[in-house]
Design a protein around this motif. Structure first.
Motif: not given
Length: 165
Positions: A11-17, A21-30, A82-93
């Motif tokens: 659960i805590e890891s899910i919160r952090q990821v 993952a959404f920190t830099a997303v302009p349309y996110s409400s955070q 959500s996918v951690h930025p270090d793993y984005q664009n690798r097919g995880v989503g």
């Protein structure tokens, strides 16, 4: 990469990821991690899957029930994913989405909706349908995929957990 149901220890890891993952997303409400917590607290996480690499949660996807014209018709909403930025664009989503949709079918779901980038979600079979409406977002960003039966018509409402702040 392992895709599996969330465990209490995740659960805590899910919160952090989700937060990172959404920190830099302009349309996110955070509020995405609060939404997941709200759905979990309401026992409305029909599916909550994690992507694990080397014992670390690197991605998460949630599916929860929706209503159409205020009735439960066996449909679900995808998100947040959500996918951690270090793993984005690798097919995880994509792996999370495919496995989640597969499991929804196995659970007997009739279909699923998503609010997201059309160019991305169309590759999983989602499509715009003007007869299924969610007024809180641009129409072409709200899509559905039918698993069984005819496509429903009406107004969609997400679970109250989406109102979490």
């Amino acid at each position: 990469m392992e895709i599996r149901p969330e465990e209490t220890t995740d659960i805590e890891s899910i919160r952090q990821v989700t937060k990172v993952a959404f920190t830099a997303v302009p349309y996110s409400s955070q509020t995405e991690s609060a939404i997941i917590d709200g759905l979990r607290e309401a026992d409305a996480l029909t599916l909550s899957l994690v992507a694990v690499q080397d014992d670390y949660v690197v991605g998460h996807i949630a599916f929860s029930p929706i209503t159409i014209d205020e009735t439960n018709q066996g449909w679900y909403g995808l998100g947040p994913v959500s996918v951690h930025p270090d793993y984005q664009n690798r097919g995880v989503g994509g792996m999370l989405i495919r496995e989640g949709l597969h499991q929804l079918v196995e659970l007997g779901a009739k279909g699923c909706v998503v609010l997201g980038e059309p160019g991305y979600y169309k590759r999983f079979g989602f499509e715009y349908d003007n007869a299924l409406r969610y007024e809180a977002a641009p129409a072409d960003y709200f899509m559905r995929i039918v698993f069984e039966g005819p496509a429903p018509t009406g107004h969609v409402a997400y679970h109250a957990g989406f109102n979490a702040r």
